[in-house]
Scaffold this motif. Structure first.
Motif, short mmCIF file in Angstrom:
data_model
loop_
_atom_site.label_atom_id
_atom_site.label_comp_id
_atom_site.label_asym_id
_atom_site.label_seq_id
_atom_site.Cartn_x
_atom_site.Cartn_y
_atom_site.Cartn_z
N PHE A 1 74.05 10.56 11.66
CA PHE A 1 75.44 9.21 11.13
C PHE A 1 75.50 8.74 9.71
O PHE A 1 74.60 8.22 9.17
CB PHE A 1 75.00 8.20 12.43
N TYR A 2 76.66 7.97 9.52
CA TYR A 2 76.61 7.55 8.28
C TYR A 2 76.24 6.33 8.32
O TYR A 2 76.41 5.50 9.55
CB TYR A 2 78.41 7.67 8.01
N ALA A 3 75.30 5.78 7.78
CA ALA A 3 74.69 3.74 7.42
C ALA A 3 74.14 4.09 5.66
O ALA A 3 74.26 4.86 5.25
CB ALA A 3 73.71 3.70 8.13
N GLN A 4 74.78 3.13 5.32
CA GLN A 4 74.29 2.05 4.16
C GLN A 4 73.10 1.78 4.23
O GLN A 4 72.39 1.95 4.77
CB GLN A 4 75.45 1.16 3.62
N ASP A 5 72.39 1.95 2.76
CA ASP A 5 71.21 1.89 2.71
C ASP A 5 70.40 0.71 2.49
O ASP A 5 69.32 0.82 3.37
CB ASP A 5 70.75 3.03 1.31
N ASP A 6 71.35 0.15 2.66
CA ASP A 6 70.69 -1.51 2.13
C ASP A 6 71.52 -2.19 3.74
O ASP A 6 70.55 -3.53 4.01
CB ASP A 6 71.20 -1.75 1.21
N GLN A 7 72.06 -1.49 4.63
CA GLN A 7 72.03 -1.64 5.93
C GLN A 7 70.87 -1.49 7.13
O GLN A 7 69.92 -0.96 6.89
CB GLN A 7 73.21 -1.24 6.75
N SER A 8 70.79 -2.86 7.89
CA SER A 8 69.42 -2.16 8.81
C SER A 8 70.12 -1.62 9.69
O SER A 8 71.26 -1.56 10.22
CB SER A 8 68.73 -3.96 9.78
N ILE A 9 68.45 -1.16 10.80
CA ILE A 9 69.29 -0.02 11.43
C ILE A 9 69.29 -0.75 12.56
O ILE A 9 71.39 -0.69 13.26
CB ILE A 9 68.12 0.98 12.06
N GLY A 10 69.82 -2.25 13.19
CA GLY A 10 70.37 -3.67 14.27
C GLY A 10 71.49 -3.46 14.12
O GLY A 10 72.40 -3.03 14.67
N ALA A 11 71.96 -3.66 12.55
CA ALA A 11 73.42 -4.20 12.45
C ALA A 11 74.30 -2.54 12.22
O ALA A 11 75.46 -2.44 13.35
CB ALA A 11 73.33 -3.79 10.31
N VAL A 12 73.53 -1.59 11.56
CA VAL A 12 73.86 -0.17 12.28
C VAL A 12 74.37 -0.07 13.49
O VAL A 12 76.04 0.66 14.17
CB VAL A 12 73.58 1.03 11.83
N TYR A 13 73.77 -0.09 14.32
CA TYR A 13 73.99 -0.03 15.86
C TYR A 13 74.80 -1.10 16.29
O TYR A 13 75.76 -0.58 17.13
CB TYR A 13 72.73 -0.11 16.57
N ALA A 14 74.95 -2.78 16.02
CA ALA A 14 75.55 -3.71 17.01
C ALA A 14 76.96 -3.29 16.13
O ALA A 14 78.23 -3.54 17.45
CB ALA A 14 75.79 -5.02 16.10
N ASN A 15 77.30 -2.65 14.86
CA ASN A 15 78.56 -2.77 14.85
C ASN A 15 79.23 -1.09 14.50
O ASN A 15 80.27 -0.70 14.29
CB ASN A 15 78.56 -2.96 12.97
N GLY A 16 77.90 0.13 15.28
CA GLY A 16 78.33 1.37 15.39
C GLY A 16 79.43 1.86 16.69
O GLY A 16 80.19 1.35 17.43
#
Length: 180
Positions: A68-83
């Motif tokens: 899945f797409y995710a920016q390097d400076d994000q946390s996995i929790g932020a990606v999950y919470a906003n995904g």
């Protein structure tokens, strides 16, 4: 389980139990690192504040990548919470602290049929309004199978049905209504 992990989880549980209102963010969580990684099984479990760059570095050592797409400076929790659907399809399990301060685990580290609701996937996109996500297990893919990943296009509209579902989830996971 590591003593420092127990301590941080206990701190977060106590914070939830004694709070009237919490806004979840990476500063609050401060809980990062790889918990378990099984390259041969294509599964990784990470703490929610772990940066995507750290996960990608770990995976690259075994020619694996996120699906899945995710920016390097994000946390996995932020990606999950906003995904959305893109990360939801990869989630195998989560560990959370609910609105009562209890630690709950849903799913696991294997692909299987789920009886009932798949809570680990259901909470994707909850924006920190239902629980503190502490750990996430997800499947990864060999790098050769992952093409160029582009940011997902999100639908901004909200339906009455979606609102109703969110409210029902809120009553289950955050009965004290502390997560804002």
């Amino acid at each position: 389980m590591n003593k420092s992990i127990d301590t941080r989880i206990q701190q977060l549980q106590n914070l939830v139990k004694t709070s009237d209102s919490l806004t979840i963010n990476s500063t609050l969580l401060d809980y990062s690192g790889v918990v378990e990684y099984y390259p041969e099984e294509l599964v990784i479990t990470v703490k929610a504040s772990t940066k995507i760059a750290e996960i990608k570095t770990q995976l690259a050592q075994n020619n694996q990548a996120l699906s899945f797409y995710a920016q390097d400076d994000q946390s996995i929790g932020a990606v999950y919470a906003n995904g959305g659907q893109d990360i939801s399809d990869s989630v195998l399990g989560i560990q959370i602290i609910d609105g009562n301060g209890d630690t709950l685990t849903f799913g696991g580290q294997v692909m299987k049929n789920v009886a009932g609701y798949d809570v680990a996937r259901l909470l994707v996109g909850s924006k920190g309004r239902l629980a503190i996500i502490t750990q996430i297990s997800f499947k990864v893919l060999p790098s050769a199978y992952v093409g160029e990943l582009l940011p997902p296009v999100k639908n901004k509209s909200t339906s009455i049905l979606r609102f109703d579902i969110e409210q029902r989830l809120k009553s289950v996971f955050d009965p004290r209504n502390i997560f804002k």
